[in-house]
Design a protein around this motif. Structure first.
Motif, PDB file in Angstrom:
ATOM      1  N   ARG A  77       0.828  -1.204   0.000  1.00  0.00           N
ATOM      2  CA  ARG A  77       0.000   0.000   0.000  1.00  0.00           C
ATOM      3  C   ARG A  77       0.859   1.249   0.000  1.00  0.00           C
ATOM      4  O   ARG A  77       1.886   1.310   0.664  1.00  0.00           O
ATOM      5  CB  ARG A  77      -0.887  -0.005   1.247  1.00  0.00           C
ATOM      6  CG  ARG A  77      -1.697   1.247   1.467  1.00  0.00           C
ATOM      7  CD  ARG A  77      -2.745   1.067   2.551  1.00  0.00           C
ATOM      8  NE  ARG A  77      -3.571   2.262   2.635  1.00  0.00           N
ATOM      9  CZ  ARG A  77      -3.500   3.143   3.623  1.00  0.00           C
ATOM     10  NH1 ARG A  77      -2.653   2.959   4.623  1.00  0.00           N
ATOM     11  NH2 ARG A  77      -4.268   4.223   3.614  1.00  0.00           N
ATOM     12  N   ALA A  79      -0.152   4.991   0.956  1.00  0.00           N
ATOM     13  CA  ALA A  79      -1.329   5.616   1.559  1.00  0.00           C
ATOM     14  C   ALA A  79      -1.824   6.817   0.764  1.00  0.00           C
ATOM     15  O   ALA A  79      -1.068   7.749   0.498  1.00  0.00           O
ATOM     16  CB  ALA A  79      -0.981   6.036   2.978  1.00  0.00           C
ATOM     17  N   HIS A  81      -5.661   7.543   1.220  1.00  0.00           N
ATOM     18  CA  HIS A  81      -6.741   7.928   2.134  1.00  0.00           C
ATOM     19  C   HIS A  81      -6.481   7.229   3.463  1.00  0.00           C
ATOM     20  O   HIS A  81      -6.590   6.022   3.555  1.00  0.00           O
ATOM     21  CB  HIS A  81      -8.087   7.482   1.597  1.00  0.00           C
ATOM     22  CG  HIS A  81      -8.492   8.187   0.349  1.00  0.00           C
ATOM     23  ND1 HIS A  81      -7.753   8.120  -0.809  1.00  0.00           N
ATOM     24  CD2 HIS A  81      -9.545   8.982   0.078  1.00  0.00           C
ATOM     25  CE1 HIS A  81      -8.348   8.843  -1.737  1.00  0.00           C
ATOM     26  NE2 HIS A  81      -9.427   9.378  -1.227  1.00  0.00           N
ATOM     27  N   ASN A  88      -5.947   0.673   8.333  1.00  0.00           N
ATOM     28  CA  ASN A  88      -6.095   1.120   6.943  1.00  0.00           C
ATOM     29  C   ASN A  88      -5.420   0.181   5.948  1.00  0.00           C
ATOM     30  O   ASN A  88      -5.561   0.335   4.737  1.00  0.00           O
ATOM     31  CB  ASN A  88      -5.528   2.535   6.788  1.00  0.00           C
ATOM     32  CG  ASN A  88      -6.391   3.551   7.494  1.00  0.00           C
ATOM     33  OD1 ASN A  88      -7.588   3.320   7.661  1.00  0.00           O
ATOM     34  ND2 ASN A  88      -5.804   4.650   7.926  1.00  0.00           N
ATOM     35  N   HIS A  90      -4.781  -3.083   3.802  1.00  0.00           N
ATOM     36  CA  HIS A  90      -5.696  -4.055   3.172  1.00  0.00           C
ATOM     37  C   HIS A  90      -5.384  -5.454   3.689  1.00  0.00           C
ATOM     38  O   HIS A  90      -4.306  -5.673   4.183  1.00  0.00           O
ATOM     39  CB  HIS A  90      -5.501  -4.037   1.658  1.00  0.00           C
ATOM     40  CG  HIS A  90      -5.855  -2.727   1.047  1.00  0.00           C
ATOM     41  ND1 HIS A  90      -6.581  -2.602  -0.113  1.00  0.00           N
ATOM     42  CD2 HIS A  90      -5.570  -1.461   1.431  1.00  0.00           C
ATOM     43  CE1 HIS A  90      -6.724  -1.328  -0.411  1.00  0.00           C
ATOM     44  NE2 HIS A  90      -6.111  -0.610   0.507  1.00  0.00           N
ATOM     45  N   THR A 128     -10.196   4.487   4.960  1.00  0.00           N
ATOM     46  CA  THR A 128      -9.922   4.362   3.525  1.00  0.00           C
ATOM     47  C   THR A 128     -11.190   4.300   2.674  1.00  0.00           C
ATOM     48  O   THR A 128     -12.251   3.883   3.145  1.00  0.00           O
ATOM     49  CB  THR A 128      -9.112   3.081   3.240  1.00  0.00           C
ATOM     50  OG1 THR A 128      -9.940   1.971   3.576  1.00  0.00           O
ATOM     51  CG2 THR A 128      -7.833   3.033   4.036  1.00  0.00           C
ATOM     52  N   ASP A 129     -11.005   4.700   1.419  1.00  0.00           N
ATOM     53  CA  ASP A 129     -12.089   4.559   0.440  1.00  0.00           C
ATOM     54  C   ASP A 129     -12.317   3.067   0.132  1.00  0.00           C
ATOM     55  O   ASP A 129     -13.413   2.646  -0.213  1.00  0.00           O
ATOM     56  CB  ASP A 129     -11.764   5.353  -0.833  1.00  0.00           C
ATOM     57  CG  ASP A 129     -10.387   5.057  -1.388  1.00  0.00           C
ATOM     58  OD1 ASP A 129      -9.547   4.504  -0.652  1.00  0.00           O
ATOM     59  OD2 ASP A 129     -10.132   5.366  -2.565  1.00  0.00           O
ATOM     60  N   SER A 130     -11.264   2.258   0.294  1.00  0.00           N
ATOM     61  CA  SER A 130     -11.370   0.825  -0.028  1.00  0.00           C
ATOM     62  C   SER A 130     -12.324   0.125   0.936  1.00  0.00           C
ATOM     63  O   SER A 130     -13.070  -0.776   0.549  1.00  0.00           O
ATOM     64  CB  SER A 130      -9.990   0.164   0.058  1.00  0.00           C
ATOM     65  OG  SER A 130      -9.046   0.934  -0.637  1.00  0.00           O
TER      66      SER A 130
END
Ligand code: M6R
Length: 610
Positions: A77, A79, A81, A88, A90, A128-130
């Motif tokens: 990742r 970063a 967001h 945060n 994944h 996060t947006d994810s």
């Protein structure tokens, strides 16, 4: 902005995945995780923040038997967001922990979507947006993952490449993409998914690059690709990896950056070796031959930072050699400008990675209006290379360290060849053309000569490593080179620097100069040599420090505080020698400051989000 790697087959793959994470960590390195899942509703998940070795340490302590697991997913990742935290990191999972998701991209309307989920009592563990994406899957789930993903794509704004697992159907892996890169690779009964085609080279022979709006379902040792309208795409073309994976070890070099600087002479030679016939003074390239048949009256170049600086350098070659008016745009700006796309302009895109989201968006704008596009790109099979009308590879091999060195030289080399081909086809000044072609033969030896002077460059760099501010000045062809090394110094030393055309100094920035604000002035033998001497006088008259990058022949050596000499060459080729010299200069300053040179803070190698 992340890198996803997924693997489906019936064999244990933990060490395989960790190796891939290590290999690709140079691209994104804020956090990493792997998840492994088996048919028995069981999964093994490990996450860590910062570097991959943290994850390796955790996995080594695992005592769980993973031999019957069959889906493996890894993720690194960068970063965008939310801060670098385990929450945060994944994979993100639904409230009921049924769905697990990895994502590369940015969902621009995620705040609005998150608010609507909160109204429906969904809670969030991170920022996060994810995480919003996986909770949307949970909320709208109907029939199966494939159906649900197609449904939610209608409310998502902008880019994603996702891989999703439903623990109630643990033998199915679903991937989808819009905007962000994604490639499907095949081995023997194995399936691979990667954000980066390079990651699959040497692992599998065949691959299919996925296009926007496609969804892949892997099930029962088989795969199907659909579009978002639910049509089966049965005739997708397979591609073979043609190039051997190049050497990725750094050998005895302290850093990849240093190794890559020492590769520059070879990269230069490699990019032109089979493209020039020195006996006939000819450029041999089918692509360039085709380009010269086009009725081009103007060139517009679109790129981001280092590639943008390569474009600015090339603009002088296109204008002065090929007599073609040239305009250079930053891709982040071009997208939002008024566009005057027309059929007599050649739109040249430059990108090392071939995945830069901003540039990719601009390419789509130009293509939608039928503009003629040409891409100077390093990564074979990258998204951008697949979309352009014509392209030339820079053959710089994979560039490992974040800031660009050899790839910049590869870009300059190809752009110079383009301008020479256009120049020759327009029958302009043949003698000058010949002079440049001759100078190019064995020019790699001159670059080697720069590398042999590394100790001298190091000694000067060390004297300047404590200064927190620096100016880089150049003019004409060398102004963009000054810009590039001001950027490089920021990237790897975290010191402030600015670049100006040397003529502009007296129009304002001169007021900043004082004893602790040294100036780097690029002044090899060019038509503006004397003009730069005037700049030197402006700075020197105030007894300030000036480091000059000059050619061996210079007679004014006593005027400077310090000098770095480059071998004599013709004006048009000075950018190559100065770029290599300045790479070493920035490297040794960063080394003296104990910076993490190959992985500068906050940066990522490939910027796949807007
Ligand atoms: O892959 P690209 O050439 O499209 O990337 C564009 C920029 O992100 C890149 O040049 C960046 O500025 C480098 N880190 C600079 O050293």
């Amino acid at each position: 902005m992340c890198w996803i790697f997924a693997y489906m087959w019936e064999k244990e793959a933990t060490s395989f995945l960790l190796n891939w994470l290590r290999k690709l960590e140079y691209r994104w390195y804020d956090s990493a995780w792997i998840v492994e899942i088996n048919n028995a509703w069981d999964f093994y998940l490990e996450k860590s923040v910062w570097k991959v070795w943290n994850l390796v340490n955790l996995v080594e302590k695992n005592e769980k038997d993973l031999t019957n697991y069959h889906i493996w997913i890894a993720h690194t990742r960068w970063a965008t967001h939310g801060w670098v935290t385990l929450e945060n990191c994944h994979p993100h999972y639904s409230l009921n922990k049924r769905f697990f998701l990895v994502h590369n991209g940015i969902i621009e309307n995620y705040i609005e979507l998150k608010k609507s989920l909160i109204k429906d009592w969904y809670t969030f563990y991170g920022d996060t947006d994810s995480e919003v994406l996986v909770k949307l899957i949970e909320k709208y789930f109907e029939k199966d993952l494939e159906y649900t993903i197609k449904k939610i794509t209608k409310i998502l704004e902008w880019a994603y490449a996702i891989a999703v697992i439903d623990r109630e159907n643990p033998d199915v892996l679903v991937w989808a993409k819009i905007g962000s890169p994604l490639v499907l690779g095949f081995g023997q009964k194995e399936f691979f998914l990667s954000s980066d085609p390079n990651a699959l080279n040497q692992t599998c022979n065949n691959f299919i690059p996925l296009e926007d709006g496609e969804i892949v379902i892997i099930k029962d040792n088989n795969f199907n690709i659909f579009n978002f309208n639910n049509e089966l795409l049965a005739d997708k073309e397979y591609h073979e990896f043609e190039e051997m994976e190049e050497e990725r070890w750094k050998w005895d070099y302290a850093h990849y950056m240093l190794k890559e600087i020492y590769e520059i002479p070879y990269i230069f030679k490699n990019a032109i070796a089979w493209r020039i016939n020195y006996e006939k003074d000819e450029i041999k390239s089918n692509t360039l031959a085709k380009l010269t048949q086009e009725n081009i009256k103007k060139i517009e170049i679109i790129a981001s930072w280092t590639s943008y600086n390569a474009g600015l350098t090339a603009a002088t070659w296109f204008e002065e050699l090929a007599d073609l008016p040239t305009q250079v745009h930053m891709s982040t700006e071009f997208k939002y400008k008024k566009h005057f796309i027309n059929q007599k302009t050649l739109y040249v895109f430059i990108s090392q990675s071939g995945e830069t989201a901003d540039s990719l968006e601009c390419l789509k704008i130009v293509k939608n209006k039928w503009g003629l596009t040409f891409w100077v790109v390093n990564v074979v099979w990258s998204s951008i290379a697949r979309l352009t009308d014509m392209w030339l590879y820079t053959h710089s091999w994979t560039e490992i360290w974040v800031a660009s060195t050899k790839a910049f030289i590869g870009q300059l080399t190809v752009l110079l060849l383009m301008s020479l081909a256009l120049w020759n086809s327009r029958n302009l000044e043949y003698l000058k053309y010949k002079e440049i072609i001759w100078a190019l033969e064995n020019f790699d030896e001159k670059i080697n000569e720069v590398l042999k002077r590394a100790d001298k460059i190091k000694a000067i760099a060390l004297r300047y490593s404590d200064y927190k501010n620096m100016f880089f000045l150049g003019r004409n062809l060398l102004y963009p080179i000054a810009m590039e090394w001001s950027l490089k110094l920021k990237e790897i030393t975290y010191h402030h620097s600015e670049a100006y055309s040397s003529g502009e100094l007296k129009h304002g920035p001169l007021s900043l100069i004082e004893e602790n604000f040294p100036t780097v002035l690029l002044n090899p033998k060019t038509k503006l040599y004397d003009k730069n001497i005037s700049t030197l006088k402006e700075v020197g008259a105030r007894e300030w420090k000036v480091i000059w990058f000059i050619t061996d022949w210079d007679k004014n050596k006593d005027l400077y505080t310090d000098i770095v000499e480059i071998p004599d060459t013709i004006e048009e080729l000075t950018p190559f020698l100065l770029a290599t010299t300045l790479d070493l200069f920035a490297y040794y300053i960063a080394l003296n400051l104990w910076r993490e040179i190959d992985k500068p803070r906050n940066l990522a190698k490939s910027v796949t989000v807007e």
